[in-house]
Write a protein that holds these residues in place. Structure first.
Motif, PDB file in Angstrom:
ATOM      1  N   ILE A 265       0.869  -1.182   0.000  1.00  0.00           N
ATOM      2  CA  ILE A 265       0.000   0.000   0.000  1.00  0.00           C
ATOM      3  C   ILE A 265       0.902   1.228   0.000  1.00  0.00           C
ATOM      4  O   ILE A 265       1.206   1.825   1.024  1.00  0.00           O
ATOM      5  N   ALA A 266       1.352   1.639  -1.170  1.00  0.00           N
ATOM      6  CA  ALA A 266       2.379   2.681  -1.303  1.00  0.00           C
ATOM      7  C   ALA A 266       2.002   4.019  -0.683  1.00  0.00           C
ATOM      8  O   ALA A 266       2.839   4.640  -0.026  1.00  0.00           O
ATOM      9  N   PRO A 267       0.761   4.521  -0.824  1.00  0.00           N
ATOM     10  CA  PRO A 267       0.470   5.862  -0.298  1.00  0.00           C
ATOM     11  C   PRO A 267       0.560   5.976   1.219  1.00  0.00           C
ATOM     12  O   PRO A 267       0.665   7.066   1.754  1.00  0.00           O
ATOM     13  N   PHE A 268       0.523   4.832   1.933  1.00  0.00           N
ATOM     14  CA  PHE A 268       0.462   4.909   3.381  1.00  0.00           C
ATOM     15  C   PHE A 268       1.766   4.484   4.050  1.00  0.00           C
ATOM     16  O   PHE A 268       1.807   4.282   5.257  1.00  0.00           O
ATOM     17  N   ILE A 269       2.829   4.340   3.290  1.00  0.00           N
ATOM     18  CA  ILE A 269       4.093   3.900   3.873  1.00  0.00           C
ATOM     19  C   ILE A 269       4.634   4.927   4.866  1.00  0.00           C
ATOM     20  O   ILE A 269       5.323   4.585   5.808  1.00  0.00           O
ATOM     21  N   TRP A 270       4.267   6.204   4.680  1.00  0.00           N
ATOM     22  CA  TRP A 270       4.811   7.258   5.546  1.00  0.00           C
ATOM     23  C   TRP A 270       4.215   7.217   6.955  1.00  0.00           C
ATOM     24  O   TRP A 270       4.697   7.918   7.844  1.00  0.00           O
ATOM     25  N   LEU A 271       3.171   6.455   7.193  1.00  0.00           N
ATOM     26  CA  LEU A 271       2.552   6.424   8.514  1.00  0.00           C
ATOM     27  C   LEU A 271       3.548   5.925   9.553  1.00  0.00           C
ATOM     28  O   LEU A 271       4.327   5.008   9.284  1.00  0.00           O
ATOM     29  N   PRO A 272       3.550   6.501  10.758  1.00  0.00           N
ATOM     30  CA  PRO A 272       4.467   6.014  11.812  1.00  0.00           C
ATOM     31  C   PRO A 272       4.141   4.585  12.205  1.00  0.00           C
ATOM     32  O   PRO A 272       2.997   4.131  12.077  1.00  0.00           O
ATOM     33  N   HIS A 273       5.151   3.891  12.715  1.00  0.00           N
ATOM     34  CA  HIS A 273       4.980   2.484  13.056  1.00  0.00           C
ATOM     35  C   HIS A 273       3.937   2.278  14.138  1.00  0.00           C
ATOM     36  O   HIS A 273       3.208   1.282  14.124  1.00  0.00           O
ATOM     37  N   GLU A 274       3.878   3.193  15.108  1.00  0.00           N
ATOM     38  CA  GLU A 274       2.873   3.060  16.162  1.00  0.00           C
ATOM     39  C   GLU A 274       1.457   3.090  15.589  1.00  0.00           C
ATOM     40  O   GLU A 274       0.567   2.378  16.075  1.00  0.00           O
ATOM     41  N   TRP A 276       0.604   2.119  12.502  1.00  0.00           N
ATOM     42  CA  TRP A 276       0.404   0.833  11.847  1.00  0.00           C
ATOM     43  C   TRP A 276      -0.005  -0.227  12.854  1.00  0.00           C
ATOM     44  O   TRP A 276      -0.915  -1.029  12.602  1.00  0.00           O
ATOM     45  N   PHE A 277       0.675  -0.234  13.998  1.00  0.00           N
ATOM     46  CA  PHE A 277       0.338  -1.187  15.054  1.00  0.00           C
ATOM     47  C   PHE A 277      -1.102  -0.975  15.520  1.00  0.00           C
ATOM     48  O   PHE A 277      -1.872  -1.942  15.673  1.00  0.00           O
ATOM     49  N   GLY A 278      -1.496   0.289  15.747  1.00  0.00           N
ATOM     50  CA  GLY A 278      -2.856   0.582  16.186  1.00  0.00           C
ATOM     51  C   GLY A 278      -3.902   0.176  15.160  1.00  0.00           C
ATOM     52  O   GLY A 278      -4.975  -0.333  15.522  1.00  0.00           O
ATOM     53  N   LEU A 279      -3.615   0.378  13.875  1.00  0.00           N
ATOM     54  CA  LEU A 279      -4.559  -0.007  12.824  1.00  0.00           C
ATOM     55  C   LEU A 279      -4.751  -1.526  12.784  1.00  0.00           C
ATOM     56  O   LEU A 279      -5.871  -2.018  12.606  1.00  0.00           O
ATOM     57  N   LYS A 280      -3.666  -2.262  12.955  1.00  0.00           N
ATOM     58  CA  LYS A 280      -3.785  -3.726  12.950  1.00  0.00           C
ATOM     59  C   LYS A 280      -4.554  -4.234  14.164  1.00  0.00           C
ATOM     60  O   LYS A 280      -5.379  -5.155  14.052  1.00  0.00           O
ATOM     61  N   VAL A 281      -4.311  -3.635  15.336  1.00  0.00           N
ATOM     62  CA  VAL A 281      -5.057  -4.022  16.535  1.00  0.00           C
ATOM     63  C   VAL A 281      -6.546  -3.716  16.349  1.00  0.00           C
ATOM     64  O   VAL A 281      -7.413  -4.528  16.706  1.00  0.00           O
ATOM     65  N   THR A 282      -6.864  -2.560  15.779  1.00  0.00           N
ATOM     66  CA  THR A 282      -8.257  -2.202  15.522  1.00  0.00           C
ATOM     67  C   THR A 282      -8.910  -3.180  14.550  1.00  0.00           C
ATOM     68  O   THR A 282     -10.078  -3.567  14.727  1.00  0.00           O
ATOM     69  N   PHE A 283      -8.155  -3.589  13.539  1.00  0.00           N
ATOM     70  CA  PHE A 283      -8.662  -4.562  12.561  1.00  0.00           C
ATOM     71  C   PHE A 283      -9.027  -5.873  13.253  1.00  0.00           C
ATOM     72  O   PHE A 283     -10.088  -6.463  12.986  1.00  0.00           O
ATOM     73  N   VAL A 284      -8.174  -6.350  14.161  1.00  0.00           N
ATOM     74  CA  VAL A 284      -8.447  -7.607  14.873  1.00  0.00           C
ATOM     75  C   VAL A 284      -9.630  -7.427  15.822  1.00  0.00           C
ATOM     76  O   VAL A 284     -10.484  -8.320  15.944  1.00  0.00           O
ATOM     77  N   LEU A 285      -9.714  -6.268  16.497  1.00  0.00           N
ATOM     78  CA  LEU A 285     -10.821  -6.017  17.420  1.00  0.00           C
ATOM     79  C   LEU A 285     -12.163  -6.041  16.703  1.00  0.00           C
ATOM     80  O   LEU A 285     -13.175  -6.452  17.291  1.00  0.00           O
ATOM     81  N   PHE A 286     -12.190  -5.585  15.445  1.00  0.00           N
ATOM     82  CA  PHE A 286     -13.441  -5.630  14.683  1.00  0.00           C
ATOM     83  C   PHE A 286     -13.970  -7.061  14.600  1.00  0.00           C
ATOM     84  O   PHE A 286     -15.184  -7.294  14.684  1.00  0.00           O
TER      85      PHE A 286
END
Length: 331
Positions: A265-274, A276-286
């Motif tokens: 996902i090239a446009p979102f590579i600039w996002l900070p690592h923290e 990215w971690f929060g987005l993945k946790v939110t995805f699992v919580l869904f």
């Protein structure tokens, strides 16, 4: 004097780090309840909370204030000391487990080399709070709920341990940061997808979430081990449960590369690592919410059969298979 000043600054730094983890976690737990109600309402074609604040954004604060102001009732037949300590123990254990969770390569409170063992130790102690609550209430519904929860958590901890052992064998380390870094080439969900699925289902059982919410089954046990609790005692159990949900979701991200970004996902590579971690946790919580809305509650014999007759032999077979593959091809 120099040593004392260094110790003082180190102590202040540690206190700030602790609050930097706990305060966002408590806010996340509060608004996780709102997110769950909104997601389930959408799935059931309802609106969910909309009254308190704009689109219901202040509902968690209103719920917390309500529980804080409610009277704490102590049953006359209960063991008062243990009855009071049980929710405090459950809540505290749900917080201290976050000490070893890495939010990025540098954002981790304690980057110890036995992080996974620390998680195992804390989660195994967590069952004592629920057993203590069920026993000290001196009520049969609470006692049955405590027994159910103890058996359920112990049963699924075995499969969780074996699944994480498979990850440890692949990564060659007990350190959570090194496990995440070892996935730079490929995330573990690709070769270990069945294990990731079993881990998520075991996480549902470990946190007493639907469809494995038998310790709190309203139709059978009213509210299970916390049936005699009110006010802040009930609130601490509630906070502990949702904090454990977020913790288990963070552990599921071990299979999703932790804080590592999704390179495709090239446009979102600039996002900070923290983030990215929060987005993945939110995805699992869904998926925690989706499972609760979509699946009916299991029978207790089905729950135990799934843990001991399906997940235990499968996870053990995967561990032997992965170890054999690595020994044969790598060495």
């Amino acid at each position: 004097m120099i040593f004392q000043s260094e110790f003082f600054f180190f102590f202040i730094e540690r206190i700030i780090s602790i609050f930097a983890i706990i305060l966002p976690l408590l806010i996340a737990v509060a608004y996780l309840t709102l997110a769950e109600r909104k997601v389930m309402a959408s799935m059931q074609q309802r609106r969910g909370p909309t009254v308190v604040g704009a689109v219901g954004l202040l509902q968690p604060l209103a719920d917390g204030l309500k529980l804080f102001l409610k009277e704490t009732v102590l049953p006359s037949s209960a063991n008062t000391i243990i009855f009071i300590l049980a929710p405090i123990l459950t809540f505290m254990l749900s917080l201290i487990a976050w000490a070893v969770i890495p939010f990025s390569a540098v954002a981790v409170f304690a980057d110890i080399n036995i992080g996974i063992i620390y998680i195992f130790a804390v989660s195994s102690i967590g069952v004592y709070g629920i057993i203590a609550a069920g026993w000290s209430s001196n009520a049969k519904y609470a006692f049955l709920g405590g027994l159910r929860s103890a058996a359920q958590m112990i049963s699924y901890e075995v499969s969780i341990g074996l699944i994480l052992l498979c990850v440890l064998v692949c990564a060659g380390s007990l350190n959570l940061t090194e496990i995440v870094i070892s996935q730079k080439t490929v995330w573990y969900i690709v070769p270990l997808y069945p294990l990731c699925l079993m881990f998520f289902i075991s996480a549902l059982a470990e946190t007493n979430r639907a469809p494995f919410d038998l310790p709190e089954a309203e139709a059978e046990l009213v509210s299970g081990y916390n049936v005699e609790y009110s006010g802040m005692g009930f609130a601490l159990f509630f906070l502990g449960e949702y904090s454990n949900m977020i913790l288990m979701s963070a552990l599921v991200t071990i299979f999703l590369g932790g804080w590592l970004p999704l390179i495709s996902i090239a446009p979102f590579i600039w996002l900070p690592h923290e983030l990215w971690f929060g987005l993945k946790v939110t995805f699992v919580l869904f998926f925690f919410f989706w499972v609760r809305a979509a699946f009916p509650r299991y029978r207790y014999d089905q729950l135990m059969s799934l843990g001991w007759k399906v997940f235990l032999p499968l996870s053990l077979a995967w561990l032997i298979f992965i170890a054999g593959i690595l020994v044969f091809f790598v060495n």
